[in-house]
Design an enzyme around this catalytic site. Sequence first.
Site, PDB file in Angstrom:
ATOM      1  N   LYS A  37       0.855  -1.194   0.000  1.00  0.00           N
ATOM      2  CA  LYS A  37       0.000   0.000   0.000  1.00  0.00           C
ATOM      3  C   LYS A  37       0.893   1.246   0.000  1.00  0.00           C
ATOM      4  O   LYS A  37       1.506   1.588   1.011  1.00  0.00           O
ATOM      5  CB  LYS A  37      -0.913   0.054   1.223  1.00  0.00           C
ATOM      6  N   GLU A  81      10.213   2.494  10.447  1.00  0.00           N
ATOM      7  CA  GLU A  81      11.200   3.557  10.161  1.00  0.00           C
ATOM      8  C   GLU A  81      10.436   4.866  10.236  1.00  0.00           C
ATOM      9  O   GLU A  81       9.601   5.141   9.382  1.00  0.00           O
ATOM     10  CB  GLU A  81      11.809   3.366   8.768  1.00  0.00           C
ATOM     11  N   CYS A  94      13.083  12.401   5.969  1.00  0.00           N
ATOM     12  CA  CYS A  94      13.217  11.970   7.362  1.00  0.00           C
ATOM     13  C   CYS A  94      14.589  12.355   7.892  1.00  0.00           C
ATOM     14  O   CYS A  94      14.769  12.556   9.088  1.00  0.00           O
ATOM     15  CB  CYS A  94      13.014  10.467   7.465  1.00  0.00           C
ATOM     16  N   GLU A 125       9.145  17.461  14.735  1.00  0.00           N
ATOM     17  CA  GLU A 125       9.396  17.299  13.304  1.00  0.00           C
ATOM     18  C   GLU A 125       8.404  18.164  12.528  1.00  0.00           C
ATOM     19  O   GLU A 125       7.203  17.920  12.568  1.00  0.00           O
ATOM     20  CB  GLU A 125       9.243  15.825  12.893  1.00  0.00           C
TER      21      GLU A 125
HETATM   22  P1  NAD Z   1       2.311   9.000   7.404  1.00  0.00           P
HETATM   23  O1  NAD Z   1       2.666   8.333   8.665  1.00  0.00           O
HETATM   24  O2  NAD Z   1       1.230   9.997   7.405  1.00  0.00           O
HETATM   25  O3  NAD Z   1       1.902   7.909   6.298  1.00  0.00           O
HETATM   26  C1  NAD Z   1       2.769   6.854   5.898  1.00  0.00           C
HETATM   27  C2  NAD Z   1       1.941   5.731   5.296  1.00  0.00           C
HETATM   28  O4  NAD Z   1       1.105   5.183   6.305  1.00  0.00           O
HETATM   29  C3  NAD Z   1       1.017   6.165   4.176  1.00  0.00           C
HETATM   30  O5  NAD Z   1       0.967   5.159   3.187  1.00  0.00           O
HETATM   31  C4  NAD Z   1      -0.321   6.289   4.882  1.00  0.00           C
HETATM   32  O6  NAD Z   1      -1.430   6.150   4.013  1.00  0.00           O
HETATM   33  C5  NAD Z   1      -0.240   5.134   5.860  1.00  0.00           C
HETATM   34  N1  NAD Z   1      -1.107   5.252   7.044  1.00  0.00           N
HETATM   35  C6  NAD Z   1      -1.586   6.386   7.632  1.00  0.00           C
HETATM   36  N2  NAD Z   1      -2.353   6.082   8.698  1.00  0.00           N
HETATM   37  C7  NAD Z   1      -2.341   4.721   8.802  1.00  0.00           C
HETATM   38  C8  NAD Z   1      -2.939   3.798   9.708  1.00  0.00           C
HETATM   39  N3  NAD Z   1      -3.707   4.211  10.741  1.00  0.00           N
HETATM   40  N4  NAD Z   1      -2.721   2.478   9.526  1.00  0.00           N
HETATM   41  C9  NAD Z   1      -1.942   2.043   8.514  1.00  0.00           C
HETATM   42  N5  NAD Z   1      -1.358   2.869   7.610  1.00  0.00           N
HETATM   43  C10 NAD Z   1      -1.553   4.197   7.763  1.00  0.00           C
HETATM   44  O7  NAD Z   1       3.674   9.637   6.834  1.00  0.00           O
HETATM   45  P2  NAD Z   1       3.921  10.506   5.528  1.00  0.00           P
HETATM   46  O8  NAD Z   1       3.344  11.863   5.691  1.00  0.00           O
HETATM   47  O9  NAD Z   1       3.547   9.726   4.309  1.00  0.00           O
HETATM   48  O10 NAD Z   1       5.521  10.599   5.538  1.00  0.00           O
HETATM   49  C11 NAD Z   1       6.214  11.507   6.326  1.00  0.00           C
HETATM   50  C12 NAD Z   1       6.745  10.850   7.586  1.00  0.00           C
HETATM   51  O11 NAD Z   1       7.517   9.711   7.243  1.00  0.00           O
HETATM   52  C13 NAD Z   1       7.707  11.763   8.362  1.00  0.00           C
HETATM   53  O12 NAD Z   1       7.460  11.625   9.725  1.00  0.00           O
HETATM   54  C14 NAD Z   1       9.080  11.206   7.989  1.00  0.00           C
HETATM   55  O13 NAD Z   1      10.099  11.480   8.935  1.00  0.00           O
HETATM   56  C15 NAD Z   1       8.789   9.754   7.900  1.00  0.00           C
HETATM   57  N6  NAD Z   1       9.789   9.067   7.088  1.00  0.00           N
HETATM   58  C16 NAD Z   1      10.669   8.246   7.739  1.00  0.00           C
HETATM   59  C17 NAD Z   1      11.676   7.611   7.016  1.00  0.00           C
HETATM   60  C18 NAD Z   1      12.645   6.686   7.693  1.00  0.00           C
HETATM   61  O14 NAD Z   1      13.239   5.854   7.015  1.00  0.00           O
HETATM   62  N7  NAD Z   1      12.859   6.790   8.999  1.00  0.00           N
HETATM   63  C19 NAD Z   1      11.767   7.808   5.629  1.00  0.00           C
HETATM   64  C20 NAD Z   1      10.836   8.654   5.009  1.00  0.00           C
HETATM   65  C21 NAD Z   1       9.848   9.272   5.751  1.00  0.00           C
END
Ligand code: NAD
Length: 497
Positions: A175, A250, A284, A385
């Site tokens: 997904k 992550e 991130c 963040e």
């Molecule tokens: P997000 O947490 O909003 O969403 C990530 C994914 O999770 C999306 O596909 C979203 O649809 C899904 N999701 C959302 N709610 C969910 C739920 N309740 N159950 C299951 N899936 C769900 O994050 P984002 O806005 O897409 O990305 C930004 C975040 O990601 C920032 O916090 C960034 O630091 C982090 N990030 C971390 C890394 C790493 O490797 N540590 C890399 C890239 C981004």
Amino acid sequence: MAEKYQNYIDGEWRDSLSGETFENRNPANWDEVVGIFPKSGKQEVDKAVAAARKAFNAWRLMPAPKRGMILKKVGDLMTQRKEEIARLMTREMGKVLAETRGDVQEGIDTAYYAAMEGRRLLGHNAPSELPNKMNLSFKIPVGVAGIITPWNFPMAIPTWKIFPALVCGNSVVFKPASDTPATATKLVKILVEAGVPEGVINIVHGGGSSVGMAIVQHPDVDLISFTGSSDVGSIINSSGGKDLKRISLELGGKNAQIVMQDANLHLALDGVLWGAFGTTGQRCTATSRLILHKDIHDKFMDMLGESANNLKLGDGLIESNQVGPVINEAAREKIHSYIDIGKNDGATMLTGGEFATDGDLSKGWFYKPTIFVDVKQGMRIEQEEIFGPVLSVIKVNDLDEAIKVLNGVEYGLSSSLYTQDVNNAFKAMRDINCGITYINGPTIGAEAHMPFGGTKRTGNGHREGGWEVYDFYTETKVVYVDFSGKLQKAQIDVEYE
Ligand code: NAD
């Protein structure tokens, strides 16, 4: 006319069962619809998981080197289509072409690494404590992998998860973020074209709380690999953890670059500009804090303020632009809300702090590179963040204080130190509590063959990339072969003097 996309389930491209769809628009020009996608839910996830379960047995029995050769073909196809994918990614999520090309390249590197790992997947053997007995360990696949990814690295992050999952013999339900479903679909099309059998790879588009949560809660999904925010990671961990699923998280970061008084300031300047404002601060690993030694603070800020103002904002498809838009309206509003938060806490805004709307920027989610000075440890802009082009600058007296500030947040992903003093460099390598530390380089720039991840609330101890991720996608199976022809009891029939 916007392209219409579908889910891929059990070897077939399909609409959502309800027929409902959602749009994806270009963040640099919200009039442009990049694609229309099936808005799916639990029922589509059920079908995808059933397909993945059915396909798992034949896939796990395919020799791993042969699975690796499919990944080799995936790398070749990605190489051929690198430019096409990069352009689509820029239209879909805004970062400039140089960066989207890099994102695809990371996927290519990950494919070739995975291809060769198919010939390795090493186990161990160890001598037995008994005669005529052999002890071996093997890596075996886990089963059905649920893969949930964010939008900021729409190709690299899915490949970090899907490629090792597949080479290890797992089947996948994927997904992607609903802000970047087109790039994700390109990836799945390449996997199919390269020969991944039907049911082994499935993609289901839709929202996090519907499709994502249905994957996490499905009893037939054995492991979850999630990259995204710490808040969502925590929800996934609670939900999947109660069913004892294997979960890799992550999550977020609040990364800092330290610049000492003996640093090469021009090098440090290039580093912070790239670290803080590359990908419009939406990495991130973005540099969102700059920790400056007091002796060079004023001089460095003069250099930085001017350079940040000169960054060229605009549509990432135009090669001369350096900073694209942020991902969507909600993200821009969140970023903007931190301007008042920073001011109310007593920080001074040096530059930026507003929407960029001039000329061609008027139809995109552009935000001016923003720098706060006079930031003190503990202020919200120093702790939370923001995930945008906002840099908080903190002045310190020495390296000990710098490391204390750097470590004083709940995240522990990336970090950087600019110094020419070798003793300081080694002290920082030892004392910084993060998954990644760069010496004389910015906080960003991970390489595909090295482990990637962070400490504290950045995750739950797993790593992506490199060799370590292969442990996550496999179980260890230990086999004892007794060829003595008699019952030999471990610990009991062993004679020690
Ligand atoms: P997000 O947490 O909003 O969403 C990530 C994914 O999770 C999306 O596909 C979203 O649809 C899904 N999701 C959302 N709610 C969910 C739920 N309740 N159950 C299951 N899936 C769900 O994050 P984002 O806005 O897409 O990305 C930004 C975040 O990601 C920032 O916090 C960034 O630091 C982090 N990030 C971390 C890394 C790493 O490797 N540590 C890399 C890239 C981004």
